[in-house]
Design a protein around this motif. Sequence first.
Motif, PDB file in Angstrom:
ATOM      1  N   PHE A 138      -1.079   4.432   3.269  1.00 25.73           N
ATOM      2  CA  PHE A 138      -2.570   3.912   3.541  1.00 25.73           C
ATOM      3  C   PHE A 138      -3.324   4.906   4.851  1.00 25.73           C
ATOM      4  O   PHE A 138      -2.524   6.246   4.708  1.00 25.73           O
ATOM      5  CB  PHE A 138      -2.156   3.331   4.814  1.00 25.73           C
TER       6      PHE A 138
ATOM      7  N   CYS B 150      -3.473   3.207   0.025  1.00 23.02           N
ATOM      8  CA  CYS B 150      -3.325   2.359  -1.414  1.00 23.02           C
ATOM      9  C   CYS B 150      -3.955   2.580  -2.859  1.00 23.02           C
ATOM     10  O   CYS B 150      -3.790   2.466  -3.435  1.00 23.02           O
ATOM     11  CB  CYS B 150      -4.304   1.660  -0.788  1.00 23.02           C
TER      12      CYS B 150
ATOM     13  N   CYS C 270       0.896  -1.453  -0.018  1.00 18.92           N
ATOM     14  CA  CYS C 270      -0.016   0.221  -0.063  1.00 18.92           C
ATOM     15  C   CYS C 270       0.629   1.059  -0.058  1.00 18.92           C
ATOM     16  O   CYS C 270       1.814   1.614   0.960  1.00 18.92           O
ATOM     17  CB  CYS C 270      -1.002  -0.048   1.128  1.00 18.92           C
TER      18      CYS C 270
END
Length: 574
Positions: free
Chosen positions: A560, A563, A557
């Motif tokens: 975060f 993502c 990701c």
Amino acid sequence: MKRMEPFYRILAIALFIHLPQTTAKRPNILIIVADDLGYGDVGCFGNSTIRTPNIDRLAREGVRLSHHIAPAALCTPSRAALMTGRYPARMGMVSNHVVRVNIFTSASSGLPSNEITIAELAKDHGYATGFVGKWHLGLHCLTRDFCHHPLKQGFDYFYGIPLTNLKDFGSEPNRAIDAKYPWVNQALAAGVITSSLFFFALWYLQVLSVRGFVIALICVSLPVYIFDWLFTNNKLINAILMRNYEVVEQPMVFTNLTQRLVNEGNAFMEQSVASERPFLLVMSWIQVHTVLYNSKKDFVGRSQHGEYGDNIEEMDWSVGEIINSLDHLGITNETFVYFTSDNGGHVEETGPGGSRHGGHNGVFRGGKGQGGSEGGIRVPTVARFPGRITPSSEVSSPTSFMDILPSLASLWGGQAPSDRLIDGRNMIPLLTGMNPNPIHDYLFHYCGNHIHAARYTDGSDVYKVHYFTYNWLPGSEGCAFMCDCSGSSVQSQNPPLLFNIATDPGERSPLDVTSSKHQRILSLIGAAVQEHRSSVEPVSSQYSISRLIPLPWLQPCCNFPKCMCRDTFWLSKE
């Protein structure tokens, strides 16, 4: 004449001294791998309607390997064999069930770290090593250790996708799992409804409490919801572009993607030349696997074969850009170039409107996923090494992906690893014409962990035995999206079918296996199969369910929890 002998002796000594200096120079290595390109998709292998002038140029200036075999009919295992020179079964890269490739970036399956790759060998001999494009050999083990990552497998630089390209990644609402198993949604819904009614009945009969009823519903419904979410959001969680260990784009954007891969490859070669180091560069194209895309508008609608043909012609353009860079850098004569496809064309693949999105395998039957079918494993392959390989030549005896490792080792003056079985053979003497004798007596063709077929080279004849064949859909040479390796997709052949594919490449006329000659050939192949099986030591499977399932803590990701990100380096240059 006696007075001239010292002159000839001095001349011979001078040549002897000079020869090692010439041959000891380590050549650059450029490996170019297309994805799902069919044998019949390329001009120099017989296609007259799709333009592939750059691949054809390599064949014209080098050698055409007309009997080159991928050790598997699917991406991940065949690429593992290319990297290591070994059958995928020796690495646990074969499956007992329907899933035969890595399907999640966050799964723990991948190329085992104890395998020795061409990149690791090259680094030991002073090479700069780079990998650009599709990896599909895993990322992590059980922790975020990048144990399967290219940089942990001998490469100095990586720019590309850790998984693969899937039809899920396009703008159309398609899911690969629905193409393979169109009934899966209905089956899951039916299972949830049936289970809910059953638990409701138990509650009604006071066998279950309200709390027990709710818990039972959650236990049944939650896995189904997670399964559906994973495949519905496949693009977000799996369409990932990385530079070394960093996620630089999520989900992957196809705009100028081919050009970005070309530019990354060219930059790596330029840096290697500037540092006066020989290089090993693997250019692993994302095309022509679905989802089909053209990142250059010049190729949209250009071919006679719709989107699929457009993709081939753009991929061929990118090959040209890379080999032209060798000319511009002045290293063409110092570079060994090998072009191939990871497996045969996907004959069942179609687009949203039913248009053909898969490849053509020429006279060979079957296609991708069919480990015993020639169309799934015979791949269009050419090699070029000016001054060593005769232009416009051909090698028609069987060769394999696995031959690359020992062949490269011989080019840089090294040896293949001696602490393990290497199934490949040095094919450089064959490619250069120094020794025209076949290098393989036998080759074995796996579908999953089953050997479906095998071939035996006997002089100019090549015999292929089929222990299993595929139950193709009527009027086709494929199954529903892709054939499985067992169950209803296949049928056992007893006695086995036998063909001489040197004279019958389309495998249309089975030989009479009751003749003494053919019984002898079947016996020879059968004994070789048994010997091979006994040499494959049990190893942990990379395709166990526990290794294939996505693990949340391994999910890449870039920012975060969104993502989502773009490759800012190339975004600024668009």
